[in-house]
Design an enzyme around this catalytic site. Structure first.
Site, PDB file in Angstrom:
ATOM      1  N   GLU A  97       1.302  -4.768 -14.920  1.00 30.17           N
ATOM      2  CA  GLU A  97       0.207  -3.799 -14.761  1.00 30.17           C
ATOM      3  C   GLU A  97       0.787  -2.396 -14.703  1.00 30.17           C
ATOM      4  O   GLU A  97       1.689  -2.104 -13.918  1.00 30.17           O
ATOM      5  CB  GLU A  97      -0.613  -4.048 -13.490  1.00 30.17           C
ATOM      6  N   GLU A 140       4.162   1.669 -10.798  1.00 28.36           N
ATOM      7  CA  GLU A 140       3.384   2.784 -10.245  1.00 28.36           C
ATOM      8  C   GLU A 140       4.320   3.970 -10.011  1.00 28.36           C
ATOM      9  O   GLU A 140       5.343   3.843  -9.353  1.00 28.36           O
ATOM     10  CB  GLU A 140       2.703   2.340  -8.941  1.00 28.36           C
ATOM     11  N   ASP A 153       8.266   5.264 -13.737  1.00 27.27           N
ATOM     12  CA  ASP A 153       7.474   5.705 -14.889  1.00 27.27           C
ATOM     13  C   ASP A 153       7.363   4.556 -15.896  1.00 27.27           C
ATOM     14  O   ASP A 153       8.364   4.117 -16.466  1.00 27.27           O
ATOM     15  CB  ASP A 153       8.180   6.915 -15.512  1.00 27.27           C
ATOM     16  N   ASP A 195      -4.884   7.701 -15.827  1.00 32.81           N
ATOM     17  CA  ASP A 195      -5.309   9.094 -15.584  1.00 32.81           C
ATOM     18  C   ASP A 195      -5.785   9.711 -16.896  1.00 32.81           C
ATOM     19  O   ASP A 195      -5.081   9.663 -17.905  1.00 32.81           O
ATOM     20  CB  ASP A 195      -4.138   9.919 -15.028  1.00 32.81           C
ATOM     21  N   ASP A 236     -13.142   4.667 -17.924  1.00 30.48           N
ATOM     22  CA  ASP A 236     -14.517   5.188 -17.858  1.00 30.48           C
ATOM     23  C   ASP A 236     -14.655   6.428 -18.742  1.00 30.48           C
ATOM     24  O   ASP A 236     -15.711   7.050 -18.742  1.00 30.48           O
ATOM     25  CB  ASP A 236     -14.878   5.561 -16.411  1.00 30.48           C
ATOM     26  N   THR A 269     -10.145  -3.739 -10.209  1.00 24.30           N
ATOM     27  CA  THR A 269      -9.291  -2.715  -9.569  1.00 24.30           C
ATOM     28  C   THR A 269     -10.169  -1.846  -8.665  1.00 24.30           C
ATOM     29  O   THR A 269     -11.397  -1.895  -8.732  1.00 24.30           O
ATOM     30  CB  THR A 269      -8.629  -1.782 -10.613  1.00 24.30           C
ATOM     31  N   HIS A 270      -9.511  -0.988  -7.888  1.00 23.36           N
ATOM     32  CA  HIS A 270     -10.270  -0.052  -7.038  1.00 23.36           C
ATOM     33  C   HIS A 270     -11.101   0.908  -7.888  1.00 23.36           C
ATOM     34  O   HIS A 270     -12.214   1.264  -7.506  1.00 23.36           O
ATOM     35  CB  HIS A 270      -9.322   0.760  -6.151  1.00 23.36           C
ATOM     36  N   PHE A 271     -10.557   1.324  -9.008  1.00 23.45           N
ATOM     37  CA  PHE A 271     -11.320   2.246  -9.847  1.00 23.45           C
ATOM     38  C   PHE A 271     -12.536   1.564 -10.463  1.00 23.45           C
ATOM     39  O   PHE A 271     -13.587   2.175 -10.591  1.00 23.45           O
ATOM     40  CB  PHE A 271     -10.435   2.889 -10.925  1.00 23.45           C
TER      41      PHE A 271
HETATM   42  C1  LIG Z   1      -6.608   6.642 -12.030  1.00 24.49           C
HETATM   43  S1  LIG Z   1      -5.430   5.686 -11.213  1.00 24.49           S
HETATM   44  C2  LIG Z   1      -5.968   4.004 -11.502  1.00 24.49           C
HETATM   45  C3  LIG Z   1      -5.303   3.017 -10.592  1.00 24.49           C
HETATM   46  C4  LIG Z   1      -5.678   1.544 -10.823  1.00 24.49           C
HETATM   47  N1  LIG Z   1      -5.263   1.090 -12.121  1.00 24.49           N
HETATM   48  C5  LIG Z   1      -7.166   1.315 -10.647  1.00 24.49           C
HETATM   49  O1  LIG Z   1      -7.839   1.046 -11.650  1.00 24.49           O
HETATM   50  O2  LIG Z   1      -7.635   1.402  -9.511  1.00 24.49           O
HETATM   51  C6  LIG Z   1      -4.024   5.802 -12.325  1.00 24.49           C
HETATM   52  C7  LIG Z   1      -2.726   5.380 -11.668  1.00 24.49           C
HETATM   53  O3  LIG Z   1      -1.697   5.409 -12.647  1.00 24.49           O
HETATM   54  C8  LIG Z   1      -0.513   5.955 -12.060  1.00 24.49           C
HETATM   55  N2  LIG Z   1       0.319   6.475 -13.165  1.00 24.49           N
HETATM   56  C9  LIG Z   1       0.091   7.583 -13.901  1.00 24.49           C
HETATM   57  N3  LIG Z   1       1.056   7.734 -14.837  1.00 24.49           N
HETATM   58  C10 LIG Z   1       1.916   6.690 -14.675  1.00 24.49           C
HETATM   59  C11 LIG Z   1       3.118   6.303 -15.319  1.00 24.49           C
HETATM   60  N4  LIG Z   1       3.630   7.027 -16.328  1.00 24.49           N
HETATM   61  N5  LIG Z   1       3.746   5.188 -14.887  1.00 24.49           N
HETATM   62  C12 LIG Z   1       3.240   4.450 -13.859  1.00 24.49           C
HETATM   63  N6  LIG Z   1       2.103   4.792 -13.205  1.00 24.49           N
HETATM   64  C13 LIG Z   1       1.447   5.879 -13.600  1.00 24.49           C
HETATM   65  C14 LIG Z   1      -1.051   7.011 -11.107  1.00 24.49           C
HETATM   66  O4  LIG Z   1      -0.114   7.382 -10.114  1.00 24.49           O
HETATM   67  C15 LIG Z   1      -2.273   6.309 -10.534  1.00 24.49           C
HETATM   68  O5  LIG Z   1      -1.951   5.523  -9.402  1.00 24.49           O
END
Ligand SMILES: C[S@@+](CC[C@H](N)C(=O)[O-])C[C@H]1O[C@@H](n2cnc3c(N)ncnc32)[C@H](O)[C@@H]1O
Length: 216
Positions: free
Chosen positions: A44, A69, A96, A119, A155, A192-194
């Site tokens: 994930e 993450e 990353d 994001d 979304d 997921t939370h989102f």
């Molecule tokens: C909008 S949140 C969604 C979290 C989760 N997937 C959900 O649906 O609840 C996006 C997540 O991706 C992480 N993220 C952003 N760029 C990333 C990267 N290059 N590698 C790993 N995680 C990343 C952010 O820190 C954040 O926790």
């Protein structure tokens, strides 16, 4: 992610078996070296608070799950959930995902890659920071086994359409039907939370999944 503060992690909870730095991954990377057994791997990207991993690890005990993450506080939070359920088939790497996929993960090591609500980087000049970009998608294709699945939910309609276009144009990933989401049976019965947040707000969620074509 939203800026709401995270619940405290229980004092004394040992995260060392669940939270890894990028430099703590086995070299060369193998699922066996990471989980101590041979099992199908699911990855994930952008684990956030870790709801997907929390559910998927107990629903599919015969699969191993690796969350990636980039934000330390979310990586710790998600790892704490796995630690408190003494999960034997899930781990979080803080790092990353773009680098991990490009430099660490070998060909054909994963049966599924999950990208939920990445994001959006709304501003046009920031869009180059998006995770779903050509190089990453090609790495996902390389890392998936033949017949393996990429799941992508967002979304943001524009992000969704742009990503689908990229995938259709430049990969051998075939779009397949996404099953209708079921009605939640309890307050945290979401992928997921989102997803939970978006469904509470009646926002449209765009879901797609792709299968890697089997090589002939
Ligand atoms: C909008 S949140 C969604 C979290 C989760 N997937 C959900 O649906 O609840 C996006 C997540 O991706 C992480 N993220 C952003 N760029 C990333 C990267 N290059 N590698 C790993 N995680 C990343 C952010 O820190 C954040 O926790």
């Amino acid at each position: 992610m939203g800026r709401r503060s995270l619940r405290n992690i229980a004092a004394g909870l040992d995260l060392s078996s669940w939270l890894l730095g990028e430099d703590e991954l086995p070299e060369p990377f193998t699922v066996e070296a990471l989980f101590g057994r041979t099992a199908p791997l699911e990855i994930e990207v952008g684990t956030g608070k870790g709801l997907f991993l929390q559910h998927a690890t107990s629903q599919f005990p015969d699969h191993d799950f690796l969350g990636v993450e980039i934000a330390g506080k979310y990586a710790r939070f998600a790892a704490a959930k796995l630690a408190s359920q003494e999960c034997g088939n899930g781990k979080i790497v803080r790092g990353d995902a773009l680098r991990l996929f490009h430099e660490v993960l070998p060909d054909q090591c994963a049966m599924a890659v999950h990208v939920y609500f990445p994001d959006p980087w709304w501003k046009k000049r920031h869009r180059k920071r998006r995770v779903m970009r050509i190089g990453f998608i090609q790495d996902v294709q390389r890392v998936l086994i033949d017949g393996g699945t990429l799941h992508f939910w967002t979304d943001v309609e524009e992000y969704f359409r742009a990503t689908l276009q990229l995938i259709h144009k430049s990969t051998a990933l075939d779009e397949s039907v996404v099953p209708e989401p079921s009605s939640p049976e309890h307050d945290f019965d979401y992928r997921t939370h989102f997803e939970r947040r978006m469904r509470f707000h009646n926002a449209t969620i765009y879901r797609a999944q792709f299968q890697k074509r089997v090589a002939k």
